[in-house]
Write a protein that holds these residues in place. Structure first.
Motif, short mmCIF file in Angstrom:
data_model
loop_
_atom_site.label_atom_id
_atom_site.label_comp_id
_atom_site.label_asym_id
_atom_site.label_seq_id
_atom_site.Cartn_x
_atom_site.Cartn_y
_atom_site.Cartn_z
N VAL A 293 0.84 -1.20 0.00
CA VAL A 293 0.00 0.00 0.00
C VAL A 293 0.88 1.25 0.00
O VAL A 293 0.64 2.21 -0.76
CB VAL A 293 -0.95 0.01 1.23
N LEU A 294 1.90 1.26 0.84
CA LEU A 294 2.77 2.43 0.96
C LEU A 294 3.66 2.61 -0.26
O LEU A 294 3.84 3.74 -0.74
CB LEU A 294 3.61 2.32 2.23
N THR A 295 4.23 1.53 -0.77
CA THR A 295 5.10 1.67 -1.95
C THR A 295 4.30 2.07 -3.18
O THR A 295 4.79 2.84 -4.02
CB THR A 295 5.87 0.36 -2.22
N ASP A 296 3.09 1.57 -3.32
CA ASP A 296 2.24 1.98 -4.44
C ASP A 296 1.91 3.47 -4.37
O ASP A 296 1.66 4.11 -5.40
CB ASP A 296 0.94 1.17 -4.47
N ALA A 297 1.89 4.01 -3.15
CA ALA A 297 1.60 5.43 -2.98
C ALA A 297 2.84 6.31 -3.17
O ALA A 297 2.73 7.54 -3.16
CB ALA A 297 1.01 5.68 -1.59
N GLY A 298 4.01 5.67 -3.33
CA GLY A 298 5.23 6.42 -3.59
C GLY A 298 6.30 6.31 -2.52
O GLY A 298 7.38 6.90 -2.67
N GLY B 69 -7.16 6.21 7.28
CA GLY B 69 -5.98 7.03 7.04
C GLY B 69 -5.15 6.52 5.89
O GLY B 69 -4.69 7.30 5.04
N LEU B 70 -4.94 5.20 5.83
CA LEU B 70 -4.16 4.63 4.73
C LEU B 70 -4.88 4.79 3.39
O LEU B 70 -4.24 4.97 2.35
CB LEU B 70 -3.90 3.14 5.00
N ALA B 71 -6.20 4.74 3.41
CA ALA B 71 -6.96 4.88 2.17
C ALA B 71 -6.96 6.31 1.66
O ALA B 71 -6.85 6.56 0.45
CB ALA B 71 -8.39 4.40 2.37
N TRP C 59 -5.94 0.41 -3.81
CA TRP C 59 -6.05 -0.19 -2.48
C TRP C 59 -7.23 0.36 -1.69
O TRP C 59 -7.47 -0.05 -0.56
CB TRP C 59 -4.76 0.05 -1.68
N THR C 60 -7.99 1.26 -2.27
CA THR C 60 -9.09 1.88 -1.53
C THR C 60 -10.15 0.87 -1.11
O THR C 60 -10.53 0.79 0.07
CB THR C 60 -9.75 2.99 -2.37
N THR C 61 -10.63 0.08 -2.06
CA THR C 61 -11.68 -0.90 -1.73
C THR C 61 -11.19 -1.95 -0.74
O THR C 61 -11.90 -2.26 0.23
CB THR C 61 -12.21 -1.57 -3.01
N PRO C 62 -9.99 -2.54 -0.92
CA PRO C 62 -9.51 -3.49 0.10
C PRO C 62 -9.42 -2.89 1.49
O PRO C 62 -9.77 -3.55 2.48
CB PRO C 62 -8.12 -3.88 -0.42
N LEU C 63 -8.99 -1.63 1.59
CA LEU C 63 -8.88 -1.00 2.91
C LEU C 63 -10.26 -0.72 3.51
O LEU C 63 -10.46 -0.83 4.72
CB LEU C 63 -8.07 0.30 2.79
N VAL C 64 -11.23 -0.37 2.65
CA VAL C 64 -12.60 -0.19 3.13
C VAL C 64 -13.15 -1.50 3.66
O VAL C 64 -13.81 -1.55 4.71
CB VAL C 64 -13.50 0.36 2.01
N LEU C 65 -12.88 -2.59 2.94
CA LEU C 65 -13.34 -3.91 3.39
C LEU C 65 -12.71 -4.28 4.73
O LEU C 65 -13.37 -4.84 5.61
CB LEU C 65 -13.01 -4.96 2.34
N LEU C 66 -11.43 -3.97 4.88
CA LEU C 66 -10.78 -4.26 6.16
C LEU C 66 -11.40 -3.43 7.28
O LEU C 66 -11.61 -3.92 8.39
CB LEU C 66 -9.27 -3.98 6.06
N GLY C 67 -11.68 -2.17 7.00
CA GLY C 67 -12.32 -1.34 8.01
C GLY C 67 -13.69 -1.87 8.40
O GLY C 67 -14.09 -1.79 9.56
N ALA C 68 -14.38 -2.47 7.43
CA ALA C 68 -15.72 -3.01 7.69
C ALA C 68 -15.68 -4.21 8.62
O ALA C 68 -16.68 -4.53 9.27
CB ALA C 68 -16.40 -3.40 6.38
#
Length: 409
Positions: free
Chosen positions: A244-249, A300-302, A372-381
């Motif tokens: 997630v972090l490396t994909d964001a730069g 926050g990560l999303a 990674w937005t949808t996977p992180l939303v699913l994890l939050g759920a």
């Protein structure tokens, strides 16, 4: 009340309890070293044995799957052979398999020996919980904190030593050295098993919980659900947050450092959460706080993965503190070590089983959506079913009192 030894042998009981403490500490230290001590060396081992990323990925999914399968099987074995003998056999199997893994001539041998080593650890994961209840019933919080702290220590130390030891000697010695403490723990548990009478863990009044009772107990299902959700979060974070972090730069080094920061909070949780779980009649407030922090971390990560990364990782690190809460409640929501063993097997079996699908499923969602937005939303759920399960797990009820789940005194 559980008796460890006949009342006419108080001196022996004190001495054997000391040895049980040593064996428990050595067992806890070995519960993650076979996993984290291998990961930093996969590229080196792959170059030597001739395998690539596909097999390395398979080795990454083996721990949760094996822990789940042998979490279910361990209580069956303990009912027949006892807690100490099961612990001795599990750790002896792990020690032997770690030696064989260090000697692996082919990728197939490496995978097979890893599965066998983790099978032993999967059984030890389950049996250490009722062993603490059996030997240290009056100090459950203290010993649960100690075992979790040593588990975290092994999880940290093994990867820190892996590369330096491999560089100074070889990767084979680096992955094989962890057979030694496992073998020592196995010898100590076996010595205790031989010295103790067959009925030393027999309760005076209550019968051990049956599988049918576990299936009818809302307390047990609450523990299962809570552990499953925290397992999905933990393995997903370990697997995907660096990506997630490396994909964001961010750099790969920063991704690894943030994962280390996340893991460091496990030490604090091991010291604090078991104490809270034993002092609060209903520790549901811990579940609420952890759920909020998980949602904050994932959000926050999303939304801003590179702004406030440290804050998000700290939130996630504290958020998975429901793991030590579950480990403590397994003992506090059962009356006997035998019941704790059965519940521990079900809780960890289902929890680790679901944890296998979390990282895989999230990876597939990432591929399908391109972010990674949808996977992180699913994890939050997952915080929502975790909250519901935590409500039932935290109520002061005994699993043995199935259906009614009578409130504990």
């Amino acid at each position: 009340m559980t008796t460890l030894l006949p009342p006419h042998a108080p001196v022996n009981r004190a001495r054997l309890t000391l040895w049980a403490g040593l064996a428990t500490a050595l067992t806890a230290l070995n519960l993650r070293t076979a996993v984290t001590g291998l990961s930093p060396l996969l590229e080196t081992i792959g170059a030597d044995l001739g395998f690539g990323l596909a097999l390395a990925g398979l080795l990454g999914t083996v721990p949760a799957a094996t822990f789940g399968v042998f979490g279910f099987l361990a209580p069956v074995i303990t009912r027949r052979y006892g807690l100490e003998r099961t612990a001795a056999a599990a750790l002896a199997l792990t020690a032997l398999a770690l030696v064989l893994r260090a000697l692996s001539p082919t990728p197939l041998a490496l995978v097979a020996s890893t599965v066998v080593a983790l099978a032993g650890i999967g059984a030890a994961n389950v049996v250490i919980v009722p062993l603490i209840k059996a030997w240290f019933a009056d100090r459950i919080a203290l010993w649960t904190s100690g075992y979790l702290l040593l588990l975290q220590t092994g999880q940290f130390v093994a990867p820190l030593l892996a590369v330096p030891v491999a560089g100074a000697t070889s990767w084979r010695l680096s992955v094989g050295i962890w057979a030694a403490p496992a073998a020592v723990a196995a010898v100590v548990w076996l010595t205790l098993a031989i010295a103790l009478p067959a009925d030393h863990h027999a309760p005076a009044a209550a019968a051990p919980v049956t599988q049918r009772q576990i299936g009818r107990s809302s307390t047990a299902w609450g523990l299962i659900g809570l552990f499953a959700m925290v397992s999905v979060s933990n393995y997903s974070i370990i697997t995907w947050v660096p990506a997630v972090l490396t994909d964001a730069g961010a750099s790969a080094a920063r991704g690894g450092a943030m994962l280390g920061l996340y893991s460091a909070w496990g030490v604090l949780a091991a010291l604090v959460v078991p104490q809270l779980a034993t002092r609060l009649r209903n520790p549901f407030v811990v579940v609420v706080a952890c759920s909020v922090l998980l949602v904050v971390g994932y959000a926050g990560l999303a939304l801003a993965p590179l702004d406030g990364t440290v804050l998000w990782m700290c939130a996630l690190g504290v958020g998975v503190s429901t793991f030590p809460l579950c480990m403590t409640l397994i003992n506090h929501r059962t009356r006997t070590p035998q019941s704790a063993s059965a519940v521990s097997g079900f809780v960890q079996g289902v929890g680790y089983g679901l944890a296998c699908f979390g990282p895989i499923g999230l990876g597939l969602v990432r591929e399908a959506t391109g972010s990674w937005t949808t996977p992180l939303v699913l994890l939050g759920a997952t915080a929502l079913p975790g909250l519901l399960a935590g409500w039932y797990a935290c109520r002061p009820c005994f699993v043995e009192d199935a259906v009614a789940d009578t409130y504990a005194a």
